[in-house]
Design a protein around this motif. Structure first.
Motif, PDB file in Angstrom:
ATOM      1  N   LEU A 242       0.750  -1.150   0.010  1.00 35.30           N
ATOM      2  CA  LEU A 242      -0.179   0.008  -0.018  1.00 35.30           C
ATOM      3  C   LEU A 242       1.050   1.000  -0.352  1.00 35.30           C
ATOM      4  O   LEU A 242       1.584   0.981   0.765  1.00 35.30           O
ATOM      5  N   ILE A 243       0.485   1.994  -0.689  1.00 35.66           N
ATOM      6  CA  ILE A 243       1.099   3.295  -1.082  1.00 35.66           C
ATOM      7  C   ILE A 243       0.389   4.458  -0.713  1.00 35.66           C
ATOM      8  O   ILE A 243      -0.201   4.931  -1.195  1.00 35.66           O
ATOM      9  N   ALA A 244       1.175   5.632   0.435  1.00 37.59           N
ATOM     10  CA  ALA A 244       0.257   6.923   0.428  1.00 37.59           C
ATOM     11  C   ALA A 244       0.987   7.492   1.053  1.00 37.59           C
ATOM     12  O   ALA A 244       1.794   7.796   1.283  1.00 37.59           O
ATOM     13  N   ASP A 245       0.560   8.776   0.294  1.00 35.10           N
ATOM     14  CA  ASP A 245       1.453  10.102   0.757  1.00 35.10           C
ATOM     15  C   ASP A 245       1.060  11.094   1.242  1.00 35.10           C
ATOM     16  O   ASP A 245      -0.570  11.174   1.982  1.00 35.10           O
ATOM     17  N   GLU A 246       1.850  11.407   2.795  1.00 35.31           N
ATOM     18  CA  GLU A 246       1.690  12.265   3.696  1.00 35.31           C
ATOM     19  C   GLU A 246       0.628  12.334   4.508  1.00 35.31           C
ATOM     20  O   GLU A 246      -0.327  12.882   5.131  1.00 35.31           O
TER      21      GLU A 246
END
Length: 333
Positions: A242-246
């Motif tokens: 899973l990739i998520a920003d900020e």
């Protein structure tokens, strides 16, 4: 068109920007348009004002000053002539347009129930240009791979704004999803990647189709709040990574914890200069205390390129790298 983002701007501002050297346009990171104030162009961590003759200066008094017609036209262009359809974006203070370009807005806030309902009298725009940098993750990814288990380790990427977090996440998604038959991290199968792209910046999706190459085995939830999106991914799309920003809110931390307990790797980013800062934040302190992350990547901008450090889960240094013409080579911390 290599610089299609130029079409965002009203005719006068666009003409001035088109007059800049192509090599400089390739480096532009931010363009700040403020009604009645100097037109500003930022690149490589430096700022300049743009004059009416197309030259650049450090003197604000010599710069072109966008007028009301310029700012009204810019707002019309970025909202696709339908400002009323963008109420949610106006409440948040930014608009993300196709290509992943993000436009921060300033003006007068309208309050309701003690919170911001939307913006009006918008006269300030910060246009952040999104770009792909294939290969940016080449030196970092080998340190994030658990070769014995053929998996990616739980990783938090840390830096101040505009130091490359989102660009690095984009290339990590591409490389993790694509896999590798050779390279510094050896043969590695492609994994299922899920991107929760709340601000539409990582993939730059348009009508659900990513504008950037984020890999062949990647699914994207575009415009979805991170915490809710991560839970949706866990329940329905079975990602390996899973990739998520900020991330940073308590609900983000809860979703990260749920993913880790479900056996899903999380690669995320957060604002900050050092790992020690995170422990004082309500949303991230618990993740730090329980050593949820196995790797920390700390990015810093140098005049000659990207500088970074990699720490293990106990915050011990593993690698420090600075641009070659600054230090000659990478060195171990």
């Amino acid at each position: 068109m290599a610089h299609d983002w130029l079409l965002l701007f009203p005719e006068k501002v666009r003409a001035l920007l088109r007059g800049l050297p192509v090599l400089l346009l390739d480096k532009v990171e931010e363009i700040r348009v403020r009604e009645g104030r100097p037109l500003e162009v930022n690149y490589s961590g430096k700022y300049h004002f743009l004059c009416s003759d197309g030259s650049m200066t450090q003197s604000p008094g010599e710069a072109y000053k966008p007028n009301r017609e310029d700012t009204h036209r810019l707002l019309d262009l970025i909202s696709n002539h339908s400002l009323y359809t963008m109420e949610e974006e106006l409440r948040k203070g930014f608009i993300t347009i196709p290509g992943g370009h993000r436009i921060g807005l300033s003006g007068r806030t309208v309050l309701s129930g003690g919170g911001v309902e939307h913006l009006r009298d918008i006269t300030g725009f910060n246009v952040r240009i999104a770009r792909e940098m294939p290969g940016l993750a080449d030196s970092i990814l080998p340190y994030l791979v658990d070769r014995s288990k053929q998996r990616i380790m739980h990783t938090l990427i840390l830096s101040p704004p505009q130091h490359g977090k989102t660009t690095l996440l984009r290339d990590l998604a591409r490389q993790i999803s694509s896999g590798s038959r050779s390279g510094r991290d050896g043969s590695r199968p492609g994994l299922k990647v899920g991107i929760v792209d709340e601000r539409s910046e990582i993939a730059g999706s348009r009508r659900g189709i990513p504008a950037f190459d984020v890999g062949p085995r990647t699914d994207i939830l575009d415009g979805c709040p991170k915490a809710e999106g991560m839970m949706m991914m866990i329940r329905s799309l079975s990602p390996d990574v899973l990739i998520a920003d900020e991330i940073g809110r308590p609900e983000d931390a809860a979703a990260v914890t749920e993913a880790l307990h479900a056996g899903i790797t999380v690669v995320a980013s957060a604002h900050g200069k050092e790992v020690a800062e995170l422990a004082r934040r309500p949303g991230l302190g618990g993740l730090m205390e329980h050593r949820m992350f196995e790797r920390y990547v700390i990015l810093h901008r140098a005049e000659t390129g990207l500088s970074f450090r990699i720490l293990d889960g106990q915050k011990r240094g593993m690698l420090q790298m600075v641009p070659e013409d600054q230090a000659g080579s990478d060195r171990h911390a």
